[in-house]
Write a protein that holds these residues in place. Structure first.
Motif, PDB file in Angstrom:
ATOM      1  N   ALA A  83       0.740  -1.276  -0.046  1.00  0.00           N
ATOM      2  CA  ALA A  83      -0.227   0.122   0.019  1.00  0.00           C
ATOM      3  C   ALA A  83       1.060   1.124  -0.049  1.00  0.00           C
ATOM      4  O   ALA A  83       0.532   2.231  -0.555  1.00  0.00           O
ATOM      5  N   PHE A  86      -9.320   7.723  -2.615  1.00  0.00           N
ATOM      6  CA  PHE A  86      -8.842   6.401  -3.057  1.00  0.00           C
ATOM      7  C   PHE A  86      -8.814   5.320  -1.965  1.00  0.00           C
ATOM      8  O   PHE A  86      -9.205   4.118  -2.200  1.00  0.00           O
ATOM      9  N   VAL A  87      -8.202   5.730  -0.832  1.00  0.00           N
ATOM     10  CA  VAL A  87      -8.048   4.728   0.409  1.00  0.00           C
ATOM     11  C   VAL A  87      -9.534   4.321   0.885  1.00  0.00           C
ATOM     12  O   VAL A  87      -9.821   3.195   1.034  1.00  0.00           O
ATOM     13  N   ASP A  88     -10.383   5.372   0.954  1.00  0.00           N
ATOM     14  CA  ASP A  88     -11.686   5.174   1.388  1.00  0.00           C
ATOM     15  C   ASP A  88     -12.555   4.491   0.504  1.00  0.00           C
ATOM     16  O   ASP A  88     -13.297   3.407   0.765  1.00  0.00           O
ATOM     17  N   ARG A  89     -12.253   4.524  -0.975  1.00  0.00           N
ATOM     18  CA  ARG A  89     -12.926   3.636  -1.814  1.00  0.00           C
ATOM     19  C   ARG A  89     -12.376   2.291  -1.998  1.00  0.00           C
ATOM     20  O   ARG A  89     -13.290   1.282  -1.914  1.00  0.00           O
ATOM     21  N   ASP A  90     -11.494   2.089  -1.656  1.00  0.00           N
ATOM     22  CA  ASP A  90     -10.862   0.800  -1.689  1.00  0.00           C
ATOM     23  C   ASP A  90     -11.316   0.099  -0.300  1.00  0.00           C
ATOM     24  O   ASP A  90     -11.489  -1.370  -0.272  1.00  0.00           O
ATOM     25  N   ALA A  91     -11.516   0.829   0.772  1.00  0.00           N
ATOM     26  CA  ALA A  91     -11.813   0.037   1.916  1.00  0.00           C
ATOM     27  C   ALA A  91     -13.224  -0.208   1.920  1.00  0.00           C
ATOM     28  O   ALA A  91     -13.918  -1.189   2.360  1.00  0.00           O
ATOM     29  N   LYS A  92     -14.335   0.632   1.112  1.00  0.00           N
ATOM     30  CA  LYS A  92     -15.497   0.322   1.109  1.00  0.00           C
ATOM     31  C   LYS A  92     -15.782  -0.893   0.258  1.00  0.00           C
ATOM     32  O   LYS A  92     -16.623  -1.900   0.379  1.00  0.00           O
ATOM     33  N   ARG A  93     -14.831  -1.110  -0.591  1.00  0.00           N
ATOM     34  CA  ARG A  93     -15.061  -2.320  -1.958  1.00  0.00           C
ATOM     35  C   ARG A  93     -14.535  -3.482  -0.962  1.00  0.00           C
ATOM     36  O   ARG A  93     -15.296  -4.448  -1.098  1.00  0.00           O
ATOM     37  N   ASN A  94     -13.494  -3.387  -0.189  1.00  0.00           N
ATOM     38  CA  ASN A  94     -12.920  -4.508   0.401  1.00  0.00           C
ATOM     39  C   ASN A  94     -14.131  -5.034   1.526  1.00  0.00           C
ATOM     40  O   ASN A  94     -14.311  -6.122   1.853  1.00  0.00           O
ATOM     41  N   GLU A 109     -17.037  -6.677  -0.203  1.00  0.00           N
ATOM     42  CA  GLU A 109     -16.674  -8.182  -0.698  1.00  0.00           C
ATOM     43  C   GLU A 109     -16.525  -9.083   0.794  1.00  0.00           C
ATOM     44  O   GLU A 109     -17.175 -10.191   0.682  1.00  0.00           O
ATOM     45  N   LYS A 158       1.859   1.833  -3.526  1.00  0.00           N
ATOM     46  CA  LYS A 158       0.721   2.289  -4.324  1.00  0.00           C
ATOM     47  C   LYS A 158       0.510   3.882  -4.016  1.00  0.00           C
ATOM     48  O   LYS A 158       0.371   4.643  -4.737  1.00  0.00           O
TER      49      LYS A 158
END
Length: 527
Positions: free
Chosen positions: A117, A482-490, A493, A120
């Motif tokens: 991370a 971007f970090v918040d969006r990835d956290a929501k996706r994870n 899932e 990234k």
């Protein structure tokens, strides 16, 4: 068995309903209706929430009026210095806290983020900084060709000739940048950086007399000024190394985290002194100005070109990029960092503004500590949108003064060199002027004309600093998105996986089904 399980469930459900329906103790069963807020209460609440911003704006305005009023009085040089003394204290306080803040925040940030991370985030930040710096450089070149600031006759101020940077080869400038990334002494890097100087050396021919050649040989010297780039690189690598140690490195990580939090407490105290310091910084600088009318008459188009370019990039381009990516109001974000922007204008130093910027983006704009304390120190070192824009304007301005028509290759050279050299521009006042010589050497323009830039650098450099720190803040906000969006996706899932796995692994359902099967078996046997 089935009836027992059902009874337990019904009892739990009835107990839950009873608890929900029971009145709350202390008479809190029915919340009271909130009375409508009066206008005076609303104004008071808004003032309390934005008190520091209001005080900072008032400090700038009052400082301008004090400076204009005192200019009419004949003052000695010593008295002018005394006027700017409270502002000097603010700069000293901010510079005092830069090194512990940068080192501790980067070590704790790099140690708390996973290496993948971290790579990234660093890659996204560098991409954002590179794109915005290229856009700023392009705006500077376009504005310079449209306004043509060098089409007027300009008198060079003789008193600034001695401040022109010494000649330096382009390759040596970039080698110095690489050398400063790897400081030989961390203690000296806190107040000195590496710089190349030259000395003439004679070399005799084979016969020892006739053929004598003179070579300009580079040698290293230490110049005053913090090597912030070397400290940033060391802190990031050291943080990653601590994370690799695992449990053995946790004690040191906690130490840096505690040190960082204590430093931010000091920053919160310094913030309340900032309005007073900024007021006297602005007043002192206005009093120092000499022969303003003639200076603006000769360099007015150059100043206007820089200020308009900075306004376009800061008020339209950066907010536009932020809105396109996040779909959030960028001007609300700007209002949250207004205190830091005013401090940048007053101190003319992006490094000195770093402590206040961290505080503002974390408390006002919801950027997490891991993001702000990792990205903002890097941005203060490598992201110089304002400097790149001003350097491009200055290069075209000097070319027009000397009646040199720039071809397409030279324009591209200015863009690329300005973007690259802005990385090495120290986050200190007039840092961009020092790297301007690299651009002029790259396109074959005289570096002696830099004295013209120095004449008005006290004003242009302030808007450069505001633009630099604004770009850093928007970069942190975009990375947080971007970090918040990835956290929501994870999270989505994980919830889907849990929902799919629940029927297969629920012990209650398995017990109920077993009980039902046994009950039906007993019925069949009785029949």
């Amino acid at each position: 068995m089935a009836s027992t399980v059902d009874m337990i469930e019904n009892r739990n459900e009835s107990n839950g309903e009873a608890h929900l329906d029971e009145p709350m103790p202390n008479g809190l069963d029915s919340p009271k209706k909130s009375t409508p807020e009066t206008l005076s209460q609303r104004v008071l609440r808004i003032v309390k929430a934005n008190l520091l911003v209001i005080l900072t704006v008032a400090g700038v305005i009052v400082g301008v009026f004090i400076g204009l009023g005192v200019r009419n009085v004949t003052l000695t040089r010593t008295q002018v210095i005394y006027i700017g003394f409270p502002g000097e204290i603010l700069i000293r306080l901010l510079k005092m806290i830069i090194i512990p803040l940068v080192v501790c925040s980067l070590v704790s940030g790099a140690a708390s983020i996973d290496p993948k991370a971290l790579g990234k985030l660093g890659g996204l930040a560098m991409l954002f900084f590179l794109i915005t710096t290229l856009i700023a450089s392009s705006i500077g070149v376009v504005m310079a060709f449209i306004i043509s600031p060098g089409s007027v006759s300009v008198n060079k101020p003789a008193y600034l000739e001695e401040d022109v940077p010494a000649h330096k080869e382009i390759i040596d400038s970039f080698l110095d940048l690489i050398r400063n990334i790897f400081p030989s002494n961390l203690v000296s890097a806190a107040f000195q950086s590496y710089a190349t100087s030259y000395k003439l050396m004679k070399k005799n021919g084979t016969d020892g007399v006739t053929n004598i050649t003179v070579e300009n040989v580079p040698f290293g010297t230490d110049q005053d000024g913090m090597n912030i780039l070397g400290l940033v690189v060391f802190a990031i690598v050291f943080g990653v190394a601590l994370r690799k140690l695992g449990e053995e490195g946790e004690i040191l990580i906690k130490f840096f985290n505690a040190f960082n939090e204590a430093t931010m407490v000091l920053v919160s105290w310094i913030m309340w002194y900032a309005p007073i310091g900024i007021m006297f910084l602005v007043a002192g600088k206005i009093v120092e100005m000499e022969d303003v009318a003639s200076l603006f008459a000769s360099l007015g188009k150059y100043i206007a070109c820089c200020l308009i370019g900075h306004a376009i990039h800061g008020a339209l381009v950066l907010p536009g990029i932020y809105f396109i990516i996040t779909r959030k109001n960028p001007y609300t974000f700007l209002w949250g960092i207004f205190t830091a922007l005013a401090t940048a204008f007053g101190t003319s130093s992006s490094s000195a503004t770093l402590p206040l910027m961290m505080k503002c983006v974390e408390e006002k704009n919801g950027v997490s500590k891991h993001i702000s304390r990792f990205i903002l120190p890097i941005g203060a070192t490598v992201n110089m949108d304002g400097a790149a824009l001003f350097q491009c304007v200055a290069a075209v301005f000097i070319a027009q003064l000397n009646n040199v028509s720039l071809n397409f290759i030279q324009v591209i050279t200015i863009l690329v060199t300005a973007t690259a050299s802005s990385v090495g521009a120290a986050g200190i006042p007039a840092g961009g002027v020092l790297t301007l010589a690299i651009i002029l050497e790259a396109v074959g323009l005289p570096t002696s004309d830099i004295s013209l830039i120095l004449a008005v650098d006290w004003l242009v450099d302030r808007t450069c600093t505001v633009l630099n720190v604004e770009g850093d803040a928007f970069g942190a906000g975009i990375l947080q998105f971007f970090v918040d969006r990835d956290a929501k996706r994870n999270g989505a899932e994980l919830s889907e996986v849990r929902l799919e796995a629940a029927p297969e692994s629920s012990p209650l359902i398995s017990k109920r089904s077993d009980a039902q099967k046994s009950g039906s078996g007993e019925k069949e046997s009785s029949m």
